[in-house]
Design a protein around this motif. Structure first.
Motif, PDB file in Angstrom:
ATOM      1  N   TRP A 221      18.880  30.681  25.388  1.00 20.74           N
ATOM      2  CA  TRP A 221      20.417  30.922  27.105  1.00 20.74           C
ATOM      3  C   TRP A 221      21.285  30.197  27.079  1.00 20.74           C
ATOM      4  O   TRP A 221      22.500  30.388  27.449  1.00 20.74           O
ATOM      5  CB  TRP A 221      19.425  30.929  27.815  1.00 20.74           C
ATOM      6  CG  TRP A 221      20.329  31.728  29.167  1.00 20.74           C
ATOM      7  CD1 TRP A 221      20.478  30.986  30.383  1.00 20.74           C
ATOM      8  CD2 TRP A 221      20.326  32.994  28.773  1.00 20.74           C
ATOM      9  NE1 TRP A 221      20.954  32.251  31.329  1.00 20.74           N
ATOM     10  CE2 TRP A 221      21.208  32.871  30.365  1.00 20.74           C
ATOM     11  CE3 TRP A 221      19.506  34.017  28.700  1.00 20.74           C
ATOM     12  CZ2 TRP A 221      21.274  34.753  30.895  1.00 20.74           C
ATOM     13  CZ3 TRP A 221      19.254  35.812  29.368  1.00 20.74           C
ATOM     14  CH2 TRP A 221      20.294  35.869  30.143  1.00 20.74           C
ATOM     15  N   PRO A 224      26.533  30.527  24.442  1.00 19.56           N
ATOM     16  CA  PRO A 224      27.424  31.359  25.252  1.00 19.56           C
ATOM     17  C   PRO A 224      27.017  32.656  25.151  1.00 19.56           C
ATOM     18  O   PRO A 224      26.835  33.790  25.961  1.00 19.56           O
ATOM     19  CB  PRO A 224      28.709  30.795  25.163  1.00 19.56           C
ATOM     20  CG  PRO A 224      28.637  29.534  25.384  1.00 19.56           C
ATOM     21  CD  PRO A 224      27.198  29.091  23.783  1.00 19.56           C
ATOM     22  N   ALA A 225      27.735  32.825  23.295  1.00 18.51           N
ATOM     23  CA  ALA A 225      27.387  34.039  22.517  1.00 18.51           C
ATOM     24  C   ALA A 225      26.399  35.375  22.860  1.00 18.51           C
ATOM     25  O   ALA A 225      26.132  36.267  23.152  1.00 18.51           O
ATOM     26  CB  ALA A 225      28.435  34.320  21.134  1.00 18.51           C
ATOM     27  N   ARG A 227      23.959  34.653  25.316  1.00 20.01           N
ATOM     28  CA  ARG A 227      23.914  34.551  26.313  1.00 20.01           C
ATOM     29  C   ARG A 227      24.436  36.037  27.404  1.00 20.01           C
ATOM     30  O   ARG A 227      24.113  37.020  27.987  1.00 20.01           O
ATOM     31  CB  ARG A 227      24.289  33.793  27.476  1.00 20.01           C
ATOM     32  CG  ARG A 227      24.050  33.233  28.875  1.00 20.01           C
ATOM     33  CD  ARG A 227      24.227  33.018  29.690  1.00 20.01           C
ATOM     34  NE  ARG A 227      25.984  32.060  29.360  1.00 20.01           N
ATOM     35  CZ  ARG A 227      25.778  30.709  28.554  1.00 20.01           C
ATOM     36  NH1 ARG A 227      24.971  30.063  27.827  1.00 20.01           N
ATOM     37  NH2 ARG A 227      26.637  30.537  28.714  1.00 20.01           N
ATOM     38  N   CYS A 228      26.335  36.372  26.846  1.00 21.21           N
ATOM     39  CA  CYS A 228      26.469  37.345  27.159  1.00 21.21           C
ATOM     40  C   CYS A 228      26.030  39.035  26.764  1.00 21.21           C
ATOM     41  O   CYS A 228      26.311  39.441  26.754  1.00 21.21           O
ATOM     42  CB  CYS A 228      27.836  36.843  26.952  1.00 21.21           C
ATOM     43  SG  CYS A 228      28.659  35.783  27.864  1.00 21.21           S
ATOM     44  N   LEU A 231      23.388  39.562  28.668  1.00 22.54           N
ATOM     45  CA  LEU A 231      23.044  39.930  29.907  1.00 22.54           C
ATOM     46  C   LEU A 231      24.170  41.691  29.759  1.00 22.54           C
ATOM     47  O   LEU A 231      23.955  42.475  30.393  1.00 22.54           O
ATOM     48  CB  LEU A 231      24.468  39.796  30.217  1.00 22.54           C
ATOM     49  CG  LEU A 231      23.577  37.723  31.273  1.00 22.54           C
ATOM     50  CD1 LEU A 231      24.621  37.098  31.256  1.00 22.54           C
ATOM     51  CD2 LEU A 231      21.952  38.546  31.808  1.00 22.54           C
ATOM     52  N   ALA A 232      24.937  41.464  28.397  1.00 19.05           N
ATOM     53  CA  ALA A 232      25.404  42.854  28.531  1.00 19.05           C
ATOM     54  C   ALA A 232      24.759  44.689  28.081  1.00 19.05           C
ATOM     55  O   ALA A 232      24.775  45.051  28.834  1.00 19.05           O
ATOM     56  CB  ALA A 232      26.851  42.877  27.649  1.00 19.05           C
ATOM     57  N   LEU A 420      31.444  42.022  29.109  1.00 14.35           N
ATOM     58  CA  LEU A 420      30.990  40.632  29.321  1.00 14.35           C
ATOM     59  C   LEU A 420      30.847  40.614  27.433  1.00 14.35           C
ATOM     60  O   LEU A 420      30.734  39.860  26.929  1.00 14.35           O
ATOM     61  CB  LEU A 420      29.306  41.153  29.191  1.00 14.35           C
ATOM     62  CG  LEU A 420      28.844  40.441  31.279  1.00 14.35           C
ATOM     63  CD1 LEU A 420      27.592  40.943  31.221  1.00 14.35           C
ATOM     64  CD2 LEU A 420      28.755  39.264  30.868  1.00 14.35           C
ATOM     65  N   ARG A 423      33.707  39.203  26.339  1.00 15.14           N
ATOM     66  CA  ARG A 423      33.669  37.849  26.576  1.00 15.14           C
ATOM     67  C   ARG A 423      32.288  37.023  25.250  1.00 15.14           C
ATOM     68  O   ARG A 423      32.665  36.257  24.775  1.00 15.14           O
ATOM     69  CB  ARG A 423      32.155  36.961  27.825  1.00 15.14           C
ATOM     70  CG  ARG A 423      33.473  37.166  29.069  1.00 15.14           C
ATOM     71  CD  ARG A 423      34.291  36.028  29.270  1.00 15.14           C
ATOM     72  NE  ARG A 423      33.818  35.034  29.185  1.00 15.14           N
ATOM     73  CZ  ARG A 423      34.716  34.096  28.533  1.00 15.14           C
ATOM     74  NH1 ARG A 423      36.019  34.314  28.968  1.00 15.14           N
ATOM     75  NH2 ARG A 423      33.984  32.336  28.905  1.00 15.14           N
ATOM     76  N   THR A 424      31.332  38.249  24.514  1.00 20.44           N
ATOM     77  CA  THR A 424      31.055  37.631  23.363  1.00 20.44           C
ATOM     78  C   THR A 424      31.509  37.406  22.265  1.00 20.44           C
ATOM     79  O   THR A 424      31.710  36.629  20.788  1.00 20.44           O
ATOM     80  CB  THR A 424      29.872  38.959  23.195  1.00 20.44           C
ATOM     81  OG1 THR A 424      29.143  38.843  24.442  1.00 20.44           O
ATOM     82  CG2 THR A 424      29.086  38.249  22.055  1.00 20.44           C
ATOM     83  N   HIS A 427      33.533  34.181  21.780  1.00 22.37           N
ATOM     84  CA  HIS A 427      33.094  32.885  22.246  1.00 22.37           C
ATOM     85  C   HIS A 427      32.336  33.115  20.617  1.00 22.37           C
ATOM     86  O   HIS A 427      32.557  32.372  19.647  1.00 22.37           O
ATOM     87  CB  HIS A 427      31.410  33.130  22.437  1.00 22.37           C
ATOM     88  CG  HIS A 427      31.068  32.802  23.876  1.00 22.37           C
ATOM     89  ND1 HIS A 427      32.169  31.464  24.791  1.00 22.37           N
ATOM     90  CD2 HIS A 427      30.639  33.426  25.423  1.00 22.37           C
ATOM     91  CE1 HIS A 427      32.022  31.802  25.846  1.00 22.37           C
ATOM     92  NE2 HIS A 427      31.661  32.813  26.632  1.00 22.37           N
TER      93      HIS A 427
END
Length: 438
Positions: A221, A224-225, A227-228, A231-232, A420, A423-424, A427
């Motif tokens: 988790w 960052p990649a 996690r995003c 969540l997406a 998201l 954002r991925t 990252h």
């Protein structure tokens, strides 16, 4: 980046993929068939839309969320095909228990038991698929796996609606349990577990100290990649499951269709178009991402934009009839339903393929399990329940049309996974620059 080792992909790989897809399809039929039971279950047990959102979603998802991560951990340490054999057998028995339920409370408990034994299936299967197909062919392989449940929607809604109408809702549960028994036997006695990390792009790491379950999940988790992306996927399934679970009831209430015809239309149109869309997006991603890896993010973004737009049109379209097909009235809105189903699954193959590339083989099942937990909680658990709550809350103002506007509100959340995914991409782009500099 190294090119993965060349290794032949033969009939054993394809056969194993087919078996995993059939298992996933049967699991999905067990989930979706409740969509055509909503009205008869409400009448038999005298419950509300909110209660039906509970049994069709949260009762399953709550248990799945609790056990998904330990199940993924088991798949990282135990023979995966044997794990699937045991879980399929117990899943079949729990599904039979759903059909034997004598009260609403017993049905809820049985659904929770189904979730217990289904929890290892997706993470274990994705781990196996990553070891029988290389990255450049993995999006399409995963699309084939995930397309099976979309095609099975035809069985769940069309055949399921006919079985429920002709023989009652209990018989539908009994029928769903039968294929799982055969799949269990094949996994136990015929199929062999493939070597782990067969197509990894990086050389195997030296043995690492064993970390606890929560620590392992925490390390994943913290990326960052990853996690995003997780969540997406999760927030996407929030609206996707709400739409899939309530679509037949929407056609009954807002378009005045009999339940059997509503199930047939939702199953045929939704299942076929979603299956074709999943396969097409998987093929397209493998074709484009080989030239530019950014398409692993781009294809899901395009799918969300087009699928969300057509979903809004479908939900707002007037209730006129386009044609009659062998006595079945087909609303003109089904044209938008077809496009929604085609585009709304474009995220699946690329996202899962990218996820398997972000983690090492020894943590792949745990990583997929964590993603599945988030998607199950948001989609199976909260999506149908939130729709039922909104529908009940809007009933004083919109009466039978309350479900239409509840689904519209739920569908507006698609803007979140789009942000998201962007954002991925940022990252991953940052990581690529670091790697290039190093």
């Amino acid at each position: 980046m190294r090119t993965p080792p060349v290794s032949p992909i033969g009939w054993r790989s394809h056969g194993l993929l087919f078996l995993l897809a059939m298992m996933y399809a049967d699991n999905f039929v067990g989930r979706q068939v409740i969509a055509v039971m909503i009205e008869p279950l409400k009448q038999e047990f005298a419950v509300s839309d909110t209660a039906m959102g509970l049994v069709s979603g949260l009762a399953f998802a709550a248990v799945y969320v609790l056990l998904g991560l330990p199940a993924g951990r088991l798949a990282d340490h135990l023979p995966r095909t044997r794990l699937l054999a045991v879980s399929s057998l117990l899943w079949a028995l729990a599904t039979v228990a759903c059909g034997l339920a004598g009260s609403f409370a017993m049905l809820v408990v049985a659904r929770m038991a189904v979730a217990v034994f289904e929890s290892p299936s997706t993470s274990t299967s994705m781990s196996i698929i990553a070891d029988i197909y290389p990255p450049q062919r993995r999006s399409f392989a995963i699309a084939c796996y995930t397309a099976a449940p979309t095609f099975s929607t035809i069985i769940a809604l069309c055949v399921g609606a006919w079985v429920v109408n002709a023989y009652g809702w209990r018989s539908a549960f009994f029928a769903v349990a039968v294929p799982a028994l055969l799949i269990s036997a094949l996994c136990a006695f015929i199929v062999r577990d493939p070597p782990r990390g067969r197509f990894d792009l990086t050389p195997p790491r030296a043995p690492q100290p064993t970390v606890g379950l929560l620590a392992s999940a925490g390390e994943l988790w913290a990326q960052p990649a990853y996690r995003c992306l997780v969540l997406a996927c999760g927030i996407t399934t929030f609206s996707a499951y709400a739409y899939a679970m309530w679509n037949a009831s929407f056609l009954v209430r807002s378009h005045g269709m009999p339940l059997q015809y509503a199930g047939i239309l939702a199953g045929l149109v939704g299942g076929i178009c979603a299956g074709v869309g999943a396969l097409f997006s998987g093929w397209l991603t493998d074709h484009l991402a080989g030239k530019n890896p950014r398409w692993q993010i781009g294809i899901p973004l395009v799918g969300h934009l087009l699928g969300g737009s057509t979903l809004i049109l479908y939900l707002l379209w007037p209730g006129d009839v386009l044609m009659q097909v062998k006595g079945v009235p087909v609303p003109s809105a089904m044209l938008w339903c077809a496009l929604t189903s085609f585009f709304s699954v474009w995220w699946v193959g690329p996202s899962y393929s990218l996820l398997t590339q972000l983690v090492p083989a020894c943590r792949r099942a745990t990583a997929v399990a964590l993603q599945t937990i988030v998607s199950t909680l948001c989609g199976v658990g909260i999506g149908p329940l939130a729709t039922g709550l909104l529908s009940d809350a809007l009933m004083p103002w919109f009466a039978d049309e309350s479900l239409r506007y509840a689904l519209l509100l739920i569908s507006s959340t698609l803007v979140i996974p789009m942000a998201l995914l962007w954002r991925t991409y940022r990252h991953l782009n940052g990581l690529a620059k670091v790697d290039a500099y190093a």
